[in-house]
Design an enzyme around this catalytic site. Structure first.
Site, PDB file in Angstrom:
ATOM      1  N   HIS A 146     124.310 -97.643 -15.735  1.00 20.91           N
ATOM      2  CA  HIS A 146     124.458 -97.002 -16.837  1.00 20.91           C
ATOM      3  C   HIS A 146     126.132 -97.349 -16.974  1.00 20.91           C
ATOM      4  CE1 HIS A 146     124.534 -93.280 -19.624  1.00 20.91           C
ATOM      5  NE2 HIS A 146     125.792 -93.486 -19.558  1.00 20.91           N
ATOM      6  N   TYR A 190     126.403 -89.642 -24.020  1.00 23.62           N
ATOM      7  CA  TYR A 190     125.002 -90.103 -25.100  1.00 23.62           C
ATOM      8  C   TYR A 190     125.396 -90.492 -26.274  1.00 23.62           C
ATOM      9  CZ  TYR A 190     121.998 -89.970 -21.054  1.00 23.62           C
ATOM     10  OH  TYR A 190     121.591 -90.179 -19.566  1.00 23.62           O
ATOM     11  N   ASP A 226     120.148 -95.696 -24.800  1.00 28.56           N
ATOM     12  CA  ASP A 226     119.227 -94.440 -24.599  1.00 28.56           C
ATOM     13  C   ASP A 226     119.996 -93.589 -25.857  1.00 28.56           C
ATOM     14  OD1 ASP A 226     117.999 -92.191 -24.145  1.00 28.56           O
ATOM     15  OD2 ASP A 226     119.005 -91.870 -22.158  1.00 28.56           O
ATOM     16  N   HIS A 277     118.248 -90.856 -26.557  1.00 29.09           N
ATOM     17  CA  HIS A 277     118.321 -89.356 -26.076  1.00 29.09           C
ATOM     18  C   HIS A 277     117.905 -88.341 -26.971  1.00 29.09           C
ATOM     19  CE1 HIS A 277     119.471 -86.546 -22.691  1.00 29.09           C
ATOM     20  NE2 HIS A 277     119.498 -87.550 -22.146  1.00 29.09           N
ATOM     21  N   ARG A 308     108.482 -94.644 -19.292  1.00 31.74           N
ATOM     22  CA  ARG A 308     109.778 -94.431 -18.554  1.00 31.74           C
ATOM     23  C   ARG A 308     109.620 -92.760 -17.944  1.00 31.74           C
ATOM     24  NH1 ARG A 308     114.224 -95.123 -18.101  1.00 31.74           N
ATOM     25  NH2 ARG A 308     115.213 -93.251 -18.437  1.00 31.74           N
TER      26      ARG A 308
HETATM   27 MG    MG Z   1     117.057 -91.369 -20.864  1.00 32.60          MG
END
Ligand code: MG
Length: 401
Positions: free
Chosen positions: A126, A157, A205, A207, A278
């Site tokens: 990340h 995020y 992502d 999120h 995932r």
């Molecule tokens: Mg995630």
């Protein structure tokens, strides 16, 4: 003589500041035990109780080699099934039983699962930053360390750039602005690709931070940047919208880190609506359901990308790696590293070298918990309210984190 379970107990520890729960299953064979990950860091107490107060009395005296039967016994025993609390408790037992049976067979767990399909598993890491340049700098740092796949995020995020104008008397919380998020992410990728080119696979992502129609628009706008995948573009409650994204954008989709129930993934897989599954393995109940999920995915061309943040214990990371090595349709593994003192508390952590994670070849999961060392890092007040999940939109409405 039969080898039976003599004790089942949950161990809590926080060596790197994140509360972890590991289950130890002890047996009638001297020195033979197994460990499994049961970490639901936001609710450690209920998982510990489910293990110590409910699974222990259910399992003591049962034969250790009946992994499948024991999994279903635990799953059905509460009558109401699923939920992250119950699934994590079952995962702790399940992974420990795979560990025990690997040790009995003198084989690593990946061997019990069918053997290696690859020698090491590719990971993504990340990179974030306050602006696109800082994200780019962090991508380059990871590239220098040999990391081949990088997930790019603006400020955690995202969506935190603009000072929200809140109504008077608004509640305290972790505010973010979905409009700021949706506008800034494509610009970030445009900048990074203009500097880096297309050699390095990039991920992102969402999120579940935006409305479903915004997810459609975002996926379309990210198409030119050739993502390896777009993660959790929708909340589990909105998965019907994946068909809309599919109609409009050729962007690989990864989904499922919050899934806990088989009905959440079934239609997405069989209808070709996602490309990567995932799930968080302990949140679906451990290795036993995860290997079946991987097999279902293989039949429909979906690859695995098991969740691997810091609130997966090193035991859980080891379980991820054993599955990753043994399933044909492995895609990628999220990996958050093993900061000190995790390797001291968990001897046998998988090894990251040049972008690949390697399991050691010891029997079982190849990882242990040093309980004396773990006791030096207590979890403290694990009931204190969690701040980062108290997300709010600019007008003060509570939002998905
Ligand atoms: Mg995630």
């Amino acid at each position: 003589m039969k080898t039976v379970i003599t004790n089942v107990r949950a161990i809590l520890t926080a060596p790197a500041g994140i509360g972890l729960c590991v289950v130890k299953v002890e047996t009638s064979e001297p020195g033979l035990y197994g460990v499994g990950c049961a970490t639901f860091t936001q609710r450690l107490g209920p998982v510990k109780s489910a293990v110590d107060d409910h699974l222990r009395p259910l399992l003591v005296g049962r034969e250790v080699d009946r992994i499948e039967d024991i999994w279903h016994l635990c799953y059905q025993n509460s009558y109401w099934r699923n939920s992250p609390v119950l699934n994590n408790a079952i995962s702790g037992v399940d992974e420990a039983l795979w560990d025990i049976n690997g040790k009995r067979a003198n084989m690593p767990v990946y061997q019990l699962l069918g053997g290696k399909c690859r020698e090491g598993v590719a990971v993504y890491r990340h990179a974030d930053g306050r602006d696109a340049q800082e994200v780019l700098d962090n991508v380059l740092k990871l590239k220098e360390q040999g990391i081949a796949y990088v997930r790019c995020q603006l400020g955690g995020y995202g969506g935190i750039g603009r000072q929200p104008r809140r109504p008077e008397g608004s509640q305290h919380g972790a505010y973010f602005d979905p409009d700021v998020y949706a506008l800034t992410v494509p610009k970030m990728f445009e900048y990074i690709r203009s500097k880096l080119g297309y050699d390095i696979p990039l991920l992102h992502d969402v999120h579940e931070r935006i409305a479903p129609i915004e997810a459609v628009r975002l996926a379309k706008s990210l198409e030119p940047y050739r993502l390896f995948f777009l993660e959790d573009a929708l909340a589990p409650e909105d998965v019907d919208w994946f068909a809309r994204i599919r109609e409009q954008a050729a962007v690989p989709l990864a989904m499922g880190e919050l899934f806990t129930h088989p009905l959440e993934w079934r239609s997405l897989i069989v209808n070709h609506l996602i490309d990567f599954i995932r799930v968080h393995i302990s949140d679906i109940g451990g290795i036993t359901p995860a290997r079946k999920l991987a097999a279902l995915c293989e039949a429909f061309g979906v690859r695995t990308a098991f969740h691997g943040p810091g609130d997966v214990s090193p035991v859980g990371h080891a379980a991820n790696v054993h599955l990753d090595l043994a399933v044909q349709n492995f895609g990628i593994q999220e990996f958050s590293g093993f900061p000190d003192p995790l390797p001291e508390v968990f001897p046998g952590c998988p090894d990251l070298r040049n972008g690949y994670l390697y399991a050691n070849d010891k029997p079982g999961l190849g990882i242990d918990i040093d309980e004396k060392s773990a006791a030096r890092y207590p979890v403290g007040d694990f009931g204190r309210p969690i701040e980062w999940t108290q997300s709010r939109w600019p007008d003060g409405t509570i939002a998905r984190p």
